[in-house]
Each structure stands twice: as C-alpha cells, then as structure tokens.
Design an enzyme around this catalytic site. Structure first.
Site, PDB file in Angstrom:
ATOM      1  N   GLU A 186     -23.777   4.215  -4.319  1.00 46.69           N
ATOM      2  CA  GLU A 186     -22.465   4.422  -4.932  1.00 46.69           C
ATOM      3  C   GLU A 186     -22.556   3.918  -6.375  1.00 46.69           C
ATOM      4  O   GLU A 186     -22.077   2.847  -6.708  1.00 46.69           O
ATOM      5  CB  GLU A 186     -21.415   3.636  -4.140  1.00 46.69           C
ATOM      6  CG  GLU A 186     -20.014   4.141  -4.297  1.00 46.69           C
ATOM      7  CD  GLU A 186     -19.078   3.504  -3.283  1.00 46.69           C
ATOM      8  OE1 GLU A 186     -17.953   3.985  -3.177  1.00 46.69           O
ATOM      9  OE2 GLU A 186     -19.462   2.549  -2.612  1.00 46.69           O
ATOM     10  N   HIS A 207     -13.397   7.680  -5.816  1.00 45.51           N
ATOM     11  CA  HIS A 207     -12.272   6.747  -5.713  1.00 45.51           C
ATOM     12  C   HIS A 207     -11.175   7.061  -6.719  1.00 45.51           C
ATOM     13  O   HIS A 207     -10.132   6.417  -6.741  1.00 45.51           O
ATOM     14  CB  HIS A 207     -12.765   5.310  -5.898  1.00 45.51           C
ATOM     15  CG  HIS A 207     -13.785   4.925  -4.866  1.00 45.51           C
ATOM     16  ND1 HIS A 207     -15.121   5.227  -5.021  1.00 45.51           N
ATOM     17  CD2 HIS A 207     -13.663   4.325  -3.657  1.00 45.51           C
ATOM     18  CE1 HIS A 207     -15.776   4.787  -3.954  1.00 45.51           C
ATOM     19  NE2 HIS A 207     -14.921   4.254  -3.117  1.00 45.51           N
ATOM     20  N   ARG A 257      -6.454   0.641  -0.736  1.00 42.48           N
ATOM     21  CA  ARG A 257      -7.376   0.862   0.385  1.00 42.48           C
ATOM     22  C   ARG A 257      -7.457  -0.397   1.244  1.00 42.48           C
ATOM     23  O   ARG A 257      -7.826  -1.474   0.760  1.00 42.48           O
ATOM     24  CB  ARG A 257      -8.756   1.227  -0.149  1.00 42.48           C
ATOM     25  CG  ARG A 257      -9.867   1.246   0.883  1.00 42.48           C
ATOM     26  CD  ARG A 257      -9.819   2.464   1.747  1.00 42.48           C
ATOM     27  NE  ARG A 257     -11.033   2.572   2.554  1.00 42.48           N
ATOM     28  CZ  ARG A 257     -11.060   3.028   3.790  1.00 42.48           C
ATOM     29  NH1 ARG A 257      -9.938   3.421   4.372  1.00 42.48           N
ATOM     30  NH2 ARG A 257     -12.186   3.119   4.458  1.00 42.48           N
ATOM     31  N   CYS A 258      -7.077  -0.262   2.503  1.00 40.22           N
ATOM     32  CA  CYS A 258      -7.146  -1.371   3.447  1.00 40.22           C
ATOM     33  C   CYS A 258      -8.056  -0.990   4.613  1.00 40.22           C
ATOM     34  O   CYS A 258      -8.148   0.178   4.980  1.00 40.22           O
ATOM     35  CB  CYS A 258      -5.758  -1.719   3.979  1.00 40.22           C
ATOM     36  SG  CYS A 258      -4.590  -2.239   2.703  1.00 40.22           S
ATOM     37  N   ILE A 318     -21.528  12.498   1.601  1.00 44.94           N
ATOM     38  CA  ILE A 318     -21.891  11.228   2.229  1.00 44.94           C
ATOM     39  C   ILE A 318     -21.519  11.192   3.707  1.00 44.94           C
ATOM     40  O   ILE A 318     -22.141  10.483   4.490  1.00 44.94           O
ATOM     41  CB  ILE A 318     -21.246  10.050   1.471  1.00 44.94           C
ATOM     42  CG1 ILE A 318     -21.758  10.030   0.019  1.00 44.94           C
ATOM     43  CG2 ILE A 318     -21.541   8.719   2.139  1.00 44.94           C
ATOM     44  CD1 ILE A 318     -23.260   9.963  -0.117  1.00 44.94           C
ATOM     45  N   CYS A 377     -19.509   8.572  -2.498  1.00 45.55           N
ATOM     46  CA  CYS A 377     -19.050   7.942  -1.265  1.00 45.55           C
ATOM     47  C   CYS A 377     -18.406   9.006  -0.378  1.00 45.55           C
ATOM     48  O   CYS A 377     -18.311  10.171  -0.766  1.00 45.55           O
ATOM     49  CB  CYS A 377     -18.061   6.811  -1.581  1.00 45.55           C
ATOM     50  SG  CYS A 377     -17.875   5.621  -0.227  1.00 45.55           S
ATOM     51  N   CYS A 410     -22.671   1.119  -0.624  1.00 46.37           N
ATOM     52  CA  CYS A 410     -21.474   1.125  -1.473  1.00 46.37           C
ATOM     53  C   CYS A 410     -21.646   0.270  -2.719  1.00 46.37           C
ATOM     54  O   CYS A 410     -22.630  -0.435  -2.885  1.00 46.37           O
ATOM     55  CB  CYS A 410     -20.271   0.621  -0.678  1.00 46.37           C
ATOM     56  SG  CYS A 410     -19.613   1.843   0.459  1.00 46.37           S
ATOM     57  N   LYS A 452       0.837  -1.209   0.000  1.00 49.66           N
ATOM     58  CA  LYS A 452       0.000   0.000   0.000  1.00 49.66           C
ATOM     59  C   LYS A 452       0.868   1.255   0.000  1.00 49.66           C
ATOM     60  O   LYS A 452       0.694   2.147  -0.846  1.00 49.66           O
ATOM     61  CB  LYS A 452      -0.908  -0.011   1.224  1.00 49.66           C
ATOM     62  CG  LYS A 452      -1.578   1.331   1.541  1.00 49.66           C
ATOM     63  CD  LYS A 452      -2.257   1.306   2.897  1.00 49.66           C
ATOM     64  CE  LYS A 452      -2.693   2.693   3.331  1.00 49.66           C
ATOM     65  NZ  LYS A 452      -3.727   3.281   2.476  1.00 49.66           N
TER      66      LYS A 452
END
Length: 758
Positions: free
Chosen positions: A667, A696, A516-517, A432, A728, A645, A18
C-alpha cells in the site's frame, strides 16, 4: 493518590461520529449539524470520565479525523495545494484527509501511515512553507472552554513538538531549521494562551521518544524543550510517552523542568528498571501507565498492586494512568448483549477502564488493599475463567519441525514454472481482493446472521454478486480476478468466526482512520479450523471465468495483530496455532484447483518492536516463519501472493523477502512510492505490486496520472517483476468511482505495454 487517562475514544458508543461525518460527506447534513454532533459527543465523553471520578480529564483529544492533522492545522502546517482550493476551513481539513476533486481543483490527500505499533493511521503533515508556521487554530482553546463550561478544568492534550517535527514531511529539507524556530514560537504562543485561559496542565504526547534515539535526536529534543520550559510560566507540563520505554533519554528528562512524566509500564519493558537505576525527581509527578490502553482483558489488580508497590519505592508522587490512549479499545461493554456473561465479565473497554482506575485508586487508598472488596471481587474473577485449552492444538504446535517452515523449490525455479503455466501478460493487472460492500450486500449478511433468511437464499444472493463481479472485471479487462468477498464482514473477523478459539462482539468498534472503524475479534482460547472456510466460494468464482480467480485469505500474523490477543500464552504460540489453521485452508484451496492464493499480511509491521534491537528476537524470528508455515506445503506451480497495508517497510524488506511469497502488493501509493528505491537497493526478488492509486480517497485518478505512476515504478524495477493494482481493497468505496478508476488503470497499463513494445 489520583488518576488520569491519556485520551478517550472519539467515535462514540455507537459510532455516532462516523455516521455523522459520512452524512456530511454525502451532503446529507450541514456543517452546523456535524459540529453540534461533535460537541454533544465531547460532552457525553466528559460526563463519563467525570462519573468515574477521574482527576485529570483530557480535552482536545477529540478529532473529526486525526489528532496529528489537528495539530498541524493548529500550527498552520497546511500544504499550499490545499490552501489554493480556497475552501472554507472544515472542507480544507477534509481535503487534506481524503483528497478533493471538484470545481475548486483536484488534489490528492496527505500520506497516511500507521501510528507507531497500532492499527490506527495518522495523516503525515506536509510542510512546503516553513515561514507560515504559527499558532492560528483555536480548536484546543475552544474545547478547553467547553470543558470549563461543564465544570471541568481539563488537561489539554496535543502532539508534542519533538514528535510532530519528526513526523512532518518537509518538501524542502533546507526549511527544517526555519521550521524548528517557528514551531518553538508557536508552542510558546500556545502556552501563553492556555495560561491566560486558566489551564493548570497541558499534556504533550511524545511517543517518538520510545524509538532508538541517537545523540542528534536527543540534542534536538533538549533544544526544543529548553526553550519551551523556560516559557511555561504557571502552566504545568506533562511529558507523556507510550508504546514503550524511555531508556535513551530518561535520565535527561529527570534533569528538565517537566512537572509530570508519563511512563508506560505495560509495553515499556524497561520502565521499572529505569526507575530502579535512576530514581525519580522529588519535584515531579509520575503518571504511571498501569492500565492497558490496547487490550480489552480486565486488569489483574494483584499484579497492578505489586507493580505500584515497586514504583512507590522510588516516588510517592504517583498518578494512576492508562498505558496509552483509550482510542485503541472499544467504547463500552454496555451494548454487548449477546456475548455470554461468563466471557464478558473478563473484558474492559474504555468506559470500563475508567472504572478500573477508580477502583484501583480506592484500593490503594485503603489501609488494607488486599482485603478491599474491589480487590477480592477482581481476584475471584481470575479464578473462574472459562476453559481456553485444546490439547490437540497444543500437540500439533509441539510437533512442528524446521522443514515445516521451508517452501521448495526456491523462488527463481517457482517463478519460471509459474510463468509457463499461468501465461500472464507483462504488467499483469489485478485488484487486492474486496469489491464495494453495497447496502444490499450488508443487508443480506445481516439477515442471514439474524436467521431471517435461509442458508440457500444467502448463498444464492452472494453467488449472483460473484457472477456480477467476475463479469465486471472481465469487461474492464483485468488479468487476474477476485470473487469480491461479499460473504465477508471484515478480513479478520470473517476468519475468526470460522475458527475455534475466537469470540466476537456486537459493538467492539475501534477507529482505524477517519471514519473507518474495525471490530477486532477476541482470541480467547486455542485456535483450530474445523472445516473449510473459503473453498466453496473460490471454486464457484473460478467456475465463472476462464481467467484465473485468486483465492483470498488473511494471514496468521494479521489475524493476531488485528485481534485482541490472549495474555496467558505467548504471541508466538498463538500465531503458530492460527498459522496451522490457515495452512489447512491453503492446501484445500490448492486441491480445489485454485492456482493463485493470496494470503494477506496487512498488519505485519504492527507489532514490530519500536526499538530495532528487539526486532528479531521479540517478533520477526517468529512472525516471518509463521507466514512461511502457512504456504510451505503448496506445489511449485501454485502462486502465493500477499498484501501489506500502509507502514514503513524499507527497513524490513529483507525480512519481507524472506516470507518467500511469489508476489507482494504494498500500500505505497499514498507515500509517493518512496519504497521503490529501497526495493531496488536490497535487490528484492519477489514480484511486487506497489499500488498505482490510492483507494482511501474518493477521487478518480486519470489515465495519464496512472501512466505516470507506472513509469515511476518501471524506472526503479524490472518490468518482469511488476504487477499493476490499486493500493488496497475496494470494500469501502462506491461502485461508480471503483469502476472508473479500474477502467483507467487497465487502460493506462495497456498504453504502457504499447510504449514498452516500441
């Protein structure tokens, strides 16, 4: 007896991948540095798997972003808009993942969807040139060679031809026949090259087979594999399934020339029944998914041995396997130094699951399995678990009545009341919930957790951030505001930390998509709320503005689905416990004067059974009422919002409408607003905010682009039903792009309002 895993987490024990990719995105490191990091991570992962004496070691399960995208790129399924950018291959790959906005052009990213019933998101391959499909990539081969250099004749893993074909978004439906032909040739070319390189096995992941399959789909599968299996030559083919059972096609699979079949005995409710009914082929190996790849609780060896003994009645050719990829659990418990050992010893992350497979193999090879030391140690563990039961919580659930799940008055009456009291404009604008979590926000929270600053200093910092956030939104011109959620690390973990019954990890990170974690909480015991969680923040925020500020909560189904759930009580009972706790928070927010309360159910679809016949009795019949329970006690003038989502919602929209919220945001922007037609078709009554741009991606949508999106929405839905919002939360984005995008969104809305007046 041998053992295997389907695939392994790629993010690294401490999320090295990441951070490496994010450095590359920020131009703080070179392509070589990123690829070297990736290579070192693969080496480390293989060493861990080797150390656990796993017999079938996967390769090509590593990815810089997404394995479905990797497969599409391997076969040159790349939309023309990305090729037209003329970027070098790595940057073209990331343009598909994240979109691109620069000197070479401006393109949006590929659509993103949930990977079956998980919180992992895959990128939807887009095919606008079926003729171009062919084997062009070399990642699968180079990583196989890397493993060979480490002394491993690895098992290459990739998405199978049937699942890949079903997941592709074909821009031209008439191109499907050409795509079938070209894909078969591409997979055959892949087989040929793997044979030349000396591969013994290849694993083809076909999770789509656990859906309800009709005759046409079964015929398509057989059409594909009849040709492929005729061209496997010396290569052994493992057909791997997961997330369910193969009841619609199992008997036919036995007739095909697969060398191995991977069955899921954790989520595959009918897998054992299928063995009992149809048996198993003598010339095949059964890769038995008996170690749970989705949950972190340790394997109960007594239950697993009992299951294996039942399987052995039908075949002795068994390889012990995970139920699915270990991508869905954290990397290792080694770095969990703060969790009490009494709890920690009950958990197994990916690395520990390797050891479970090693121990199970050794136990099963023993002449007296039940007296083996590993078996005895395991059973002692299950006898001595810390207490999980709260009698008051159980009594409260037992006392629930049908009326507790019904909100009154009905929707249309509430909508009229809310319109009169809230006095919102046509096409109300909002966000959101979360705003960017800048480094100083994270540092403040960490310092407070580490007791380096006082509670008053922590609160004062966050209150100043809230003031700034409110001012920004007022200047931009948003109609309904949010407080920004600066006190929250994660939308689920934050609530779990403030509820009884949850445990938390330091490094229990799981990949959600790309870089994204998330760090799911662990539901250990019965859940309850001891005190108000969000009320003080919501009241403070509302006091800063004359505009309405939403209260922000996470719903019970999402808290359950984005946590590691208990295995000793039903999901229904666990969710009802959480729902009662969040209900208390909703009523406290209302009593504090909060007029709009958003209860996010981002993960509603996640545990929906993959087979439609199971949807209601196994999930929706308790999941939807759990949400109803949360908000059924509020007054009619209190407006309830929810957010969902990326997922496929079209087939459960009637059930979503039955959640009886007043406003739902979806989403949907990255899936081209395909949801709108179904909303119209089912006469969806709830007000909706489909999401007018994709958060995103770092690109900033123009005013004209957003206006065009709003026009598309208006063409499908009544203007009075529509809300305008991003798709989102904004937590993961930077302020510069967020402010530019929101300004364009509000400007676009103002211009559309003027058009509607004319």
């Amino acid at each position: 007896m041998k053992n295997s895993i389907i695939s392994y987490p790629r993010i690294g024990a401490l999320r090295e991948l990441k951070f490496g990719i994010e450095k590359y995105f920020k131009k703080e490191s070179s392509k070589k540095e990123l690829l070297d990091l990736a290579k070192n991570l693969r080496k480390t992962h293989w060493q861990s798997i080797q150390k656990a004496e796993i017999d079938f070691v996967p390769c090509n399960d590593f990815s810089l972003y997404d394995n479905v995208l990797d497969t599409a790129v391997l076969f040159n399924i790349v939309a023309k808009r990305y090729k037209a950018l003329n970027l070098e291959p790595l940057d073209e790959y990331f343009a598909q993942s994240r979109g691109y906005q620069g000197q070479n052009g401006d393109v949006v990213a590929l659509a993103m969807k949930k990977w079956f019933n998980t919180n992992y998101h895959y990128l939807v391959p887009e095919c606008d040139d079926a003729e171009a499909i062919s084997l062009v990539g070399d990642k699968i081969f180079s990583e196989f060679q890397e493993a060979k250099e480490q002394g491993i004749n690895a098992k290459p893993v990739l998405v199978g031809i049937f699942t890949l074909f079903k997941l592709i978004n074909f821009i031209d439906e008439s191109a499907k026949e050409k795509a079938k032909e070209k894909l078969v040739k591409a997979y055959i070319a892949l087989f040929e090259k793997l044979n030349l390189l000396g591969a013994e096995w290849v694993q083809l992941d076909e999770p789509y087979l656990v859906y309800d399959l009709d005759e046409k789909e079964i015929a398509l599968f057989e059409e594909f594999y009849k040709k492929l299996l005729q061209n496997k030559k010396g290569l052994k083919i493992l057909l791997q399934s997961y997330f369910g059972d193969l009841r619609d096609i199992y008997s036919k699979l036995l007739e095909n020339d697969f060398d191995g079949l991977g069955l899921d005995f954790i989520e595959g409710k009918e897998s054992l029944t299928l063995l009992e009914k149809y048996g198993f082929s003598e010339n095949k190996i059964l890769f038995a998914g008996v170690v749970n790849g989705k949950n972190i609780y340790k394997n109960d060896y007594a239950k697993t041995l009992n299951l294996i003994q039942k399987i052995q009645k039908y075949t002795q050719n068994i390889v012990l396997n995970t139920s699915c990829s270990l991508l869905h659990v954290p990397y290792t418990t080694k770095f969990e130094t703060k969790l009490d050992k009494a709890y920690l010893e009950h958990f197994a992350y990916a690395e520990e699951k390797l050891n479970e497979l090693k121990e199970l193999k050794e136990i099963l090879q023993s002449p007296h399995p039940n007296s083996h030391k590993f078996f005895i140690q395991n059973q002692e563990l299950f006898k001595n678990a810390p207490n999980k039961i709260d009698a008051k919580v159980r009594q409260r659930v037992a006392n629930l009545q049908n009326s507790d799940f019904i909100r009154k008055p009905e929707f249309k009456t509430r909508a009229k009341t809310q319109q009169e009291l809230l006095k919102l404009p046509l096409l109300p604008t909002t966000t959101i919930g979360s705003f960017p979590q800048s480094p100083d926000v994270r540092s403040n929270r960490l310092a407070f957790k580490q007791q380096k600053i006082s509670a008053s200093s922590y609160t004062e910092f966050n209150q100043n951030k809230i003031k700034e956030c409110i001012k920004i939104q007022e200047e931009i011109g948003l109609d309904v505001l949010v407080h920004g959620e600066f006190e929250r690390n994660d939308m689920v973990e934050y609530f779990g930390e403030n509820l009884q019954g949850f445990l938390f990890t330091q490094n229990g990170w799981v990949q959600s998509y790309g870089t994204r974690c998330v760090k799911p909480p662990i539901i250990w015991g019965d859940v309850s709320r001891l005190k108000a969680i969000t009320v003080s923040w919501a009241k403070f925020a509302q006091n800063q503005s004359s505009k309405i500020v939403k209260g922000m909560l996470t719903g019970p189904v999402t808290i359950l689905n984005w946590s590691f759930p208990r295995e000793d009580i039903t999901l229904k009972e666990s969710t009802q416990q959480i729902a009662l706790a969040i209900r208390d928070e909703v009523l406290d927010l209302e009593n504090a004067g909060i007029k709009i309360i958003q209860i996010d159910e981002a993960a509603l679809r996640e545990k929906l059974p993959l087979r439609k016949s199971d949807w209601h009795k196994e999930y929706l019949d308790w999941a939807i009422p759990a949400f109803n329970l949360v908000h059924s006690g509020v007054k009619e003038e209190t407006q309830i919002h929810t957010h969902m989502c990326y997922s496929e919602f079209s087939d459960i929209l009637k059930e979503i409408d039955a959640m009886d919220a007043d406003v739902i945001s979806f989403e949907a922007s990255r899936s081209n607003l395909n949801l709108l037609d179904t909303l119209k078709a089912v006469n969806f009554q709830t007000a909706v905010g489909p999401g007018v741009y994709d958060i995103h991606s770092p690109r900033v949508p123009s005013v004209e682009e957003i206006k065009e999106t709003i026009r598309k929405i208006l063409a499908k839905l009544p203007k009075e039903q529509i809300w305008i919002n991003p798709d989102c939360g904004l937590k993961t984005r930077g302020y510069e792009e967020v402010l530019a995008s929101l300004k364009n969104m509000t400007q676009a809305t103002k211009e559309i309002r003027e058009e509607l007046k004319g």
